[in-house]
Design a protein around this motif. Structure first.
Motif, mmCIF file in Angstrom:
data_model
loop_
_atom_site.group_PDB
_atom_site.id
_atom_site.type_symbol
_atom_site.label_atom_id
_atom_site.label_comp_id
_atom_site.label_asym_id
_atom_site.label_seq_id
_atom_site.Cartn_x
_atom_site.Cartn_y
_atom_site.Cartn_z
ATOM 1 N N THR A 221 0.825 -1.215 0.000
ATOM 2 C CA THR A 221 0.000 0.000 0.000
ATOM 3 C C THR A 221 0.857 1.263 0.000
ATOM 4 O O THR A 221 0.360 2.349 -0.294
ATOM 5 C CB THR A 221 -0.932 0.031 1.231
ATOM 6 N N ILE A 222 2.140 1.135 0.329
ATOM 7 C CA ILE A 222 3.051 2.291 0.305
ATOM 8 C C ILE A 222 3.336 2.646 -1.155
ATOM 9 O O ILE A 222 3.630 1.767 -1.976
ATOM 10 C CB ILE A 222 4.356 1.968 1.061
ATOM 11 N N TYR A 223 3.237 3.928 -1.483
ATOM 12 C CA TYR A 223 3.298 4.378 -2.876
ATOM 13 C C TYR A 223 4.523 3.843 -3.620
ATOM 14 O O TYR A 223 4.401 3.242 -4.707
ATOM 15 C CB TYR A 223 3.289 5.911 -2.927
ATOM 16 N N GLU A 224 5.737 4.031 -3.066
ATOM 17 C CA GLU A 224 6.959 3.608 -3.770
ATOM 18 C C GLU A 224 6.975 2.093 -3.989
ATOM 19 O O GLU A 224 7.427 1.610 -5.032
ATOM 20 C CB GLU A 224 8.208 4.016 -2.968
ATOM 21 N N GLU A 225 6.486 1.359 -2.991
ATOM 22 C CA GLU A 225 6.470 -0.100 -3.115
ATOM 23 C C GLU A 225 5.468 -0.535 -4.197
ATOM 24 O O GLU A 225 5.747 -1.420 -5.006
ATOM 25 C CB GLU A 225 6.107 -0.731 -1.762
ATOM 26 N N ARG A 228 6.832 0.135 -7.712
ATOM 27 C CA ARG A 228 7.847 -0.832 -8.128
ATOM 28 C C ARG A 228 7.185 -2.144 -8.565
ATOM 29 O O ARG A 228 7.567 -2.748 -9.572
ATOM 30 C CB ARG A 228 8.829 -1.096 -6.973
ATOM 31 N N ILE A 229 6.192 -2.577 -7.802
ATOM 32 C CA ILE A 229 5.484 -3.829 -8.125
ATOM 33 C C ILE A 229 4.763 -3.708 -9.470
ATOM 34 O O ILE A 229 4.821 -4.610 -10.312
ATOM 35 C CB ILE A 229 4.503 -4.184 -6.986
ATOM 36 N N GLN A 230 4.128 -2.577 -9.691
ATOM 37 C CA GLN A 230 3.400 -2.390 -10.956
ATOM 38 C C GLN A 230 4.357 -2.282 -12.144
ATOM 39 O O GLN A 230 4.074 -2.798 -13.225
ATOM 40 C CB GLN A 230 2.508 -1.155 -10.853
ATOM 41 N N ARG A 231 5.503 -1.629 -11.936
ATOM 42 C CA ARG A 231 6.502 -1.534 -13.020
ATOM 43 C C ARG A 231 7.029 -2.919 -13.398
ATOM 44 O O ARG A 231 7.413 -3.155 -14.545
ATOM 45 C CB ARG A 231 7.665 -0.618 -12.604
ATOM 46 N N ALA A 232 7.068 -3.817 -12.406
ATOM 47 C CA ALA A 232 7.569 -5.177 -12.665
ATOM 48 C C ALA A 232 6.495 -6.075 -13.278
ATOM 49 O O ALA A 232 6.758 -7.244 -13.579
ATOM 50 C CB ALA A 232 8.082 -5.787 -11.361
ATOM 51 N N GLY A 233 5.275 -5.529 -13.447
ATOM 52 C CA GLY A 233 4.201 -6.311 -14.053
ATOM 53 C C GLY A 233 3.252 -6.939 -13.053
ATOM 54 O O GLY A 233 2.334 -7.677 -13.435
ATOM 55 N N GLY A 234 3.468 -6.647 -11.750
ATOM 56 C CA GLY A 234 2.574 -7.177 -10.728
ATOM 57 C C GLY A 234 1.397 -6.243 -10.486
ATOM 58 O O GLY A 234 1.331 -5.142 -11.037
ATOM 59 N N THR A 235 0.456 -6.682 -9.676
ATOM 60 C CA THR A 235 -0.691 -5.843 -9.317
ATOM 61 C C THR A 235 -0.863 -5.861 -7.798
ATOM 62 O O THR A 235 -0.387 -6.765 -7.113
ATOM 63 C CB THR A 235 -1.995 -6.374 -9.951
ATOM 64 N N VAL A 236 -1.535 -4.823 -7.295
ATOM 65 C CA VAL A 236 -1.843 -4.747 -5.871
ATOM 66 C C VAL A 236 -3.359 -4.706 -5.737
ATOM 67 O O VAL A 236 -4.021 -3.799 -6.237
ATOM 68 C CB VAL A 236 -1.204 -3.493 -5.225
ATOM 69 N N ILE A 251 12.404 -12.416 2.269
ATOM 70 C CA ILE A 251 13.299 -13.517 1.908
ATOM 71 C C ILE A 251 12.399 -14.659 1.462
ATOM 72 O O ILE A 251 11.380 -14.960 2.103
ATOM 73 C CB ILE A 251 14.180 -13.917 3.103
ATOM 74 N N GLY A 252 12.729 -15.285 0.327
ATOM 75 C CA GLY A 252 11.880 -16.349 -0.211
ATOM 76 C C GLY A 252 10.803 -15.792 -1.112
ATOM 77 O O GLY A 252 11.039 -14.847 -1.866
ATOM 78 N N ASP A 253 9.598 -16.379 -1.071
ATOM 79 C CA ASP A 253 8.478 -15.949 -1.930
ATOM 80 C C ASP A 253 8.885 -15.948 -3.399
ATOM 81 O O ASP A 253 8.647 -14.969 -4.131
ATOM 82 C CB ASP A 253 7.981 -14.546 -1.520
ATOM 83 N N GLY A 254 9.492 -17.051 -3.839
ATOM 84 C CA GLY A 254 10.008 -17.126 -5.203
ATOM 85 C C GLY A 254 8.992 -16.794 -6.271
ATOM 86 O O GLY A 254 9.323 -16.154 -7.282
ATOM 87 N N GLN A 255 7.730 -17.172 -6.061
ATOM 88 C CA GLN A 255 6.699 -16.933 -7.074
ATOM 89 C C GLN A 255 6.341 -15.461 -7.216
ATOM 90 O O GLN A 255 5.690 -15.062 -8.183
ATOM 91 C CB GLN A 255 5.438 -17.759 -6.759
ATOM 92 N N TYR A 256 6.755 -14.636 -6.258
ATOM 93 C CA TYR A 256 6.440 -13.197 -6.317
ATOM 94 C C TYR A 256 7.654 -12.337 -6.712
ATOM 95 O O TYR A 256 7.512 -11.135 -6.906
ATOM 96 C CB TYR A 256 5.916 -12.706 -4.962
ATOM 97 N N LYS A 257 8.831 -12.941 -6.815
ATOM 98 C CA LYS A 257 10.023 -12.157 -7.127
ATOM 99 C C LYS A 257 9.901 -11.506 -8.510
ATOM 100 O O LYS A 257 10.375 -10.395 -8.733
ATOM 101 C CB LYS A 257 11.283 -13.044 -7.058
ATOM 102 N N ARG A 258 9.248 -12.187 -9.437
ATOM 103 C CA ARG A 258 9.087 -11.605 -10.784
ATOM 104 C C ARG A 258 8.038 -10.490 -10.791
ATOM 105 O O ARG A 258 7.868 -9.784 -11.784
ATOM 106 C CB ARG A 258 8.688 -12.700 -11.783
ATOM 107 N N CYS A 259 7.324 -10.333 -9.675
ATOM 108 C CA CYS A 259 6.287 -9.287 -9.575
ATOM 109 C C CYS A 259 6.777 -8.069 -8.783
ATOM 110 O O CYS A 259 5.960 -7.254 -8.345
ATOM 111 C CB CYS A 259 5.037 -9.841 -8.890
ATOM 112 N N GLY A 260 8.075 -7.958 -8.588
ATOM 113 C CA GLY A 260 8.599 -6.765 -7.918
ATOM 114 C C GLY A 260 8.845 -6.911 -6.425
ATOM 115 O O GLY A 260 9.245 -5.952 -5.766
ATOM 116 N N VAL A 261 8.615 -8.096 -5.863
ATOM 117 C CA VAL A 261 8.947 -8.327 -4.451
ATOM 118 C C VAL A 261 10.454 -8.564 -4.374
ATOM 119 O O VAL A 261 10.978 -9.443 -5.062
ATOM 120 C CB VAL A 261 8.170 -9.538 -3.879
ATOM 121 N N ILE A 262 11.151 -7.786 -3.568
ATOM 122 C CA ILE A 262 12.616 -7.819 -3.543
ATOM 123 C C ILE A 262 13.131 -8.170 -2.148
ATOM 124 O O ILE A 262 12.382 -8.159 -1.165
ATOM 125 C CB ILE A 262 13.218 -6.460 -4.003
#
Length: 350
Positions: A221-225, A228-236, A251-262
């Protein structure tokens, strides 16, 4: 006539010049080492005394997915410390989701990665090196877990927050991912009031309680976060990544790393002073039912309670801090937190 009659007999076997030079060098090195140890000893005497206390509650969850580490002295894990450093301490909480494997892995491996990457020997700009070390450590730990997770059948989908407090002599470095938090209780002289007792002993009218946030939450919900997620192709959706994940860094959450989770932590630094009383390090289970200010004041109230049960080999202050830590975690559950609750309370004394 013997040409050498007038020369005195050698009293001992002559020492080669190279050996003499070596011996002198060794003596100089020993003197330097003694001098460095003496400097460290002087430094160590002015360092804050840190003690850690932990309380963990499963809440209404079927499984305890939190983990934690407390190392008041990390030197046993390290091959060598930088010349100007006397002590390194480490405290960390990990709040797992989707299982306990990511939090357990981080608790077992992150501090060892940190020890391997920590600067040693003669160093310039230690602050910059420590920060780089923390960033590299989090990246390495995440990569190692994802490699292990992806090799399993079925693939592990666990993830974990991480909030680590690293104390280098009297400098606190906090690295965090996700929504576990660290806060510092500092006692300051109130306007018009006296200085109060050393080390923030009394509160009364003389001292003002200041709660300092040592970490930054990461949620979608934080704007910068979110950007980043939307730029990576993810949605909130509904405040979650893809409508599922509550945190935007982990740490982990491999299925979300491609969606901007770092796994890049936020880093904060704070120098400890004689006015500092304690640090609370806890997962979001605590902060769902306590504000940071409320948690700090709750601990202070327990520390100031009248009589305490005396225990052999334990100081009265240690008994109070242990009670404060346990009561804080229990109160979070009493207030209705159904989540796992893990609290580390680090007392600070000068």
């Amino acid at each position: 006539m013997d040409l050498f009659d007038d020369l005195p007999e050698p009293k001992q076997t002559p020492v080669p010049v190279s050996a003499q030079l070596k011996s002198t060098r060794e003596e100089e090195e020993e003197e330097e080492e003694e001098e460095k140890e003496e400097i460290k000893k002087v430094c160590r005497e002015g360092l804050p005394v840190l003690r850690g206390y932990v309380a963990a509650r499963r809440g209404e969850r079927e499984e305890m997915q939190d983990d934690h580490v407390m190392l008041p002295d990390m030197s046993s894990c390290m091959s060598a410390l930088p010349c100007q450093v006397s002590r390194v301490s480490y405290f960390a909480v990990f709040d797992g989701h989707g299982g306990a494997r990511a939090s357990r892995f981080a608790a077992e491996h992150l501090h060892h990665n940190l020890a391997k990457k920590f600067p040693s020997g003669e160093t310039e700009n230690l602050d910059k090196l420590v920060k780089k070390c923390l960033l590299d450590t989090f990246r390495q730990t995440d990569e190692d877990f994802l490699r292990k997770a992806s090799s399993q059948k079925p693939v592990w989908k666990d993830g974990s927050t991480a909030t680590c407090v690293l104390v280098v002599d009297d400098m606190v470095y906090v690295a965090n991912l996700g929504d576990s938090r660290a806060v510092l209780c500092r006692m300051e002289a109130a306007a018009g009031g006296g200085g109060g007792g050393g080390g923030g002993g009394g509160v009364g009218g003389q001292r003002k309680v200041v709660t300092l946030a040592l970490s930054k939450e990461h949620n979608p919900t934080i704007y910068e976060e979110r950007m980043r997620i939307q730029r990576a192709g993810g949605t909130v959706r509904d405040g979650r990544v893809l409508g599922v994940l509550e945190v935007s860094r982990s740490i982990g959450d491999g299925q979300y790393k491609r969606c901007g989770v770092i796994s890049t932590p936020d880093l904060r630094r704070c120098q400890l002073t004689a006015n500092d009383r304690f640090i609370i390090l806890a997962c979001d289970g605590l902060f769902k039912v306590f504000s940071a200010d409320e948690a700090v004041k709750f601990v202070l109230n327990v520390l100031q309670e009248g009589s305490v049960e005396k225990r052999s080999g334990v100081t009265e202050e240690e008994v109070r801090f242990e009670a404060a830590c346990q009561q804080l975690a229990s109160e979070a559950v009493r207030r209705g937190c159904a989540d796992n609750v893990t609290v580390i309370l680090v007392s600070i004394g000068f």
